[in-house]
Design a protein around this motif. Structure first.
Motif, short mmCIF file in Angstrom:
data_model
loop_
_atom_site.label_atom_id
_atom_site.label_comp_id
_atom_site.label_asym_id
_atom_site.label_seq_id
_atom_site.Cartn_x
_atom_site.Cartn_y
_atom_site.Cartn_z
N PRO A 1 0.75 -1.19 0.08
CA PRO A 1 -0.11 0.01 -0.07
C PRO A 1 0.81 1.15 -0.08
CG PRO A 1 -0.77 -1.59 1.54
CD PRO A 1 0.46 -2.00 1.05
N GLU A 2 2.04 1.28 0.71
CA GLU A 2 2.74 2.33 0.92
C GLU A 2 3.30 2.71 -0.44
OE1 GLU A 2 3.12 4.72 3.26
OE2 GLU A 2 1.72 3.19 4.16
N LYS A 3 3.95 1.78 -1.29
CA LYS A 3 4.47 1.83 -2.56
C LYS A 3 3.24 2.30 -3.65
CE LYS A 3 8.52 -0.57 -2.04
NZ LYS A 3 9.55 -2.14 -2.56
N ARG A 4 2.14 1.75 -3.27
CA ARG A 4 1.05 2.37 -4.23
C ARG A 4 0.74 3.65 -4.11
NH1 ARG A 4 -2.11 -1.47 -3.09
NH2 ARG A 4 -3.53 -0.63 -1.50
N LYS A 5 0.84 4.12 -3.01
CA LYS A 5 0.49 5.50 -2.49
C LYS A 5 1.76 6.38 -3.26
CE LYS A 5 -1.87 4.96 1.87
NZ LYS A 5 -1.86 5.47 3.19
N VAL A 6 2.75 5.78 -3.23
CA VAL A 6 3.90 6.74 -3.94
C VAL A 6 3.74 6.78 -5.29
CG1 VAL A 6 6.27 6.94 -4.47
CG2 VAL A 6 5.65 6.23 -2.12
N LEU A 7 3.44 5.76 -5.97
CA LEU A 7 3.06 5.86 -7.36
C LEU A 7 1.77 6.71 -7.77
CD1 LEU A 7 3.54 4.59 -10.18
CD2 LEU A 7 1.90 2.79 -9.65
N GLU A 8 0.76 6.53 -6.95
CA GLU A 8 -0.28 7.34 -7.06
C GLU A 8 0.04 8.94 -7.07
OE1 GLU A 8 -3.38 5.91 -4.41
OE2 GLU A 8 -3.85 3.95 -5.62
N GLY A 9 0.80 9.39 -6.11
CA GLY A 9 1.17 10.59 -5.88
C GLY A 9 1.91 11.17 -6.96
N ILE A 10 2.40 10.33 -7.86
CA ILE A 10 3.35 10.66 -8.85
C ILE A 10 2.55 10.79 -10.08
CG2 ILE A 10 5.23 10.40 -10.70
CD1 ILE A 10 6.56 8.67 -8.11
N VAL A 11 1.66 9.79 -10.47
CA VAL A 11 0.70 9.72 -11.47
C VAL A 11 -0.60 10.21 -11.53
CG1 VAL A 11 -0.12 8.02 -13.42
CG2 VAL A 11 2.02 7.33 -12.08
N GLN A 12 -1.06 10.35 -10.42
CA GLN A 12 -2.35 11.04 -10.46
C GLN A 12 -2.51 12.38 -10.76
OE1 GLN A 12 -5.60 9.71 -10.47
NE2 GLN A 12 -4.41 7.74 -10.53
N PRO A 13 -1.64 13.23 -10.16
CA PRO A 13 -1.35 14.79 -10.78
C PRO A 13 -1.25 15.04 -12.23
CG PRO A 13 -0.30 14.30 -8.52
CD PRO A 13 -0.53 12.92 -9.03
N THR B 1 -15.64 10.23 -17.51
CA THR B 1 -14.37 9.69 -17.48
C THR B 1 -14.28 8.32 -16.71
OG1 THR B 1 -13.38 12.01 -17.21
CG2 THR B 1 -12.32 10.15 -15.89
N GLN B 2 -13.66 7.57 -17.35
CA GLN B 2 -13.69 6.10 -16.90
C GLN B 2 -12.24 6.18 -15.95
OE1 GLN B 2 -13.52 3.39 -19.99
NE2 GLN B 2 -12.49 1.89 -18.61
N ALA B 3 -12.51 5.59 -14.95
CA ALA B 3 -11.38 5.37 -14.08
C ALA B 3 -11.77 4.06 -12.79
CB ALA B 3 -11.02 6.65 -12.92
N SER C 1 -10.27 6.83 -4.22
CA SER C 1 -9.27 8.04 -4.34
C SER C 1 -10.10 9.63 -3.73
CB SER C 1 -8.86 8.39 -5.66
OG SER C 1 -9.81 8.74 -6.55
N GLY C 2 -11.29 9.39 -3.76
CA GLY C 2 -12.17 10.42 -3.35
C GLY C 2 -12.31 11.52 -4.61
N SER C 3 -11.94 11.04 -5.92
CA SER C 3 -12.08 12.03 -6.96
C SER C 3 -13.46 12.01 -7.41
CB SER C 3 -11.00 11.46 -8.09
OG SER C 3 -11.17 10.36 -8.48
N TYR C 4 -14.36 11.12 -6.97
CA TYR C 4 -15.71 11.19 -7.43
C TYR C 4 -16.39 12.57 -7.24
CZ TYR C 4 -17.05 10.59 -2.57
OH TYR C 4 -17.25 10.61 -1.32
N LYS C 5 -15.89 13.29 -6.05
CA LYS C 5 -16.46 14.66 -5.75
C LYS C 5 -16.36 15.71 -6.78
CE LYS C 5 -15.03 13.46 -0.92
NZ LYS C 5 -13.93 13.86 0.07
#
Length: 208
Positions: free
Chosen positions: A76-88, A112-114, A120-124
């Protein structure tokens, strides 16, 4: 109207998106965008290499997405790192795409399909959320067939995701994709009609 489209593995999000496009909606695929922003020279490439090392770089210089998925799947920690780089990078690219569509069609229904819209909370950021689901046994069979893996491995992948019952609580529109493509297309057409009503209600409420 700007909507999110999500669902768990093998729910048929991509096929649903195809039918939405067929019936006049504009669809954006964040998985495709992630491939773009992770290409050499693009926004997320250097950050991923710095975070995960040269081991995730293929001989041709591209990122080995399968290897990266293997690293983050059980960490989970590495997944958060990846998401922090790619999501923005994904969000910036997506925002430009949405702006371009609205610029040429101010009445557009943009979807938008995801996969991780709820998690991620991005549904908001959407006007509404479409959730596609399928019966558990159908889902299991599809994962086994699609990925050519055992039922045991397929169950591990399914169980690692947010339970669909929880995800459905966030839905404004629900699509059952437990049948064939004809049934799915009928479901999509049904939801499109509901989206039209939904849009009219939002306009009326905004005028009050």
């Amino acid at each position: 109207m700007y909507l999110g489209l999500t669902g768990n593995i093998a729910s048929g999000k991509s096929t649903a998106a195809m039918f939405f496009e067929k019936h006049g909606c504009y669809c954006i695929d964040t998985d495709e965008i992630s491939r773009i922003v992770m290409r050499p020279g693009e926004a997320a490439y250097e950050g991923v290499v710095q975070a995960f090392g040269n081991d995730v770089v293929s001989e041709d210089g591209t990122l080995d997405r399968a290897k990266i998925r293997g690293i983050v799947f059980n960490d989970p920690e590495k997944r958060k790192v990846l998401e922090g780089i790619v999501q923005p990078a994904i969000l910036k690219y997506e925002s430009k795409a949405v702006g371009a569509i609205k610029g040429k069609d101010d009445k557009a229904v943009i979807i938008t399909q995801a996969a991780l819209t709820v998690e991620s909370g991005s549904y908001k950021r959407f006007d509404g959320l479409i959730v596609v689901y399928t019966d558990p046994q159908v889902q299991l069979e599809r994962v086994v067939k699609r990925d050519r893996i055992s039922e045991e491995d397929a169950r591990k992948i399914i169980d690692a995701q947010m339970p669909i019952e929880e995800k459905l609580k966030y839905a404004n529109f629900i699509i059952n994709n437990s049948g064939d493509h004809d049934r799915l297309e009928r479901e999509v057409r049904r939801v499109i009609e509901l989206i039209k009503l939904f849009g009219k209600c939002k306009k009326m409420s905004s005028k009050k």
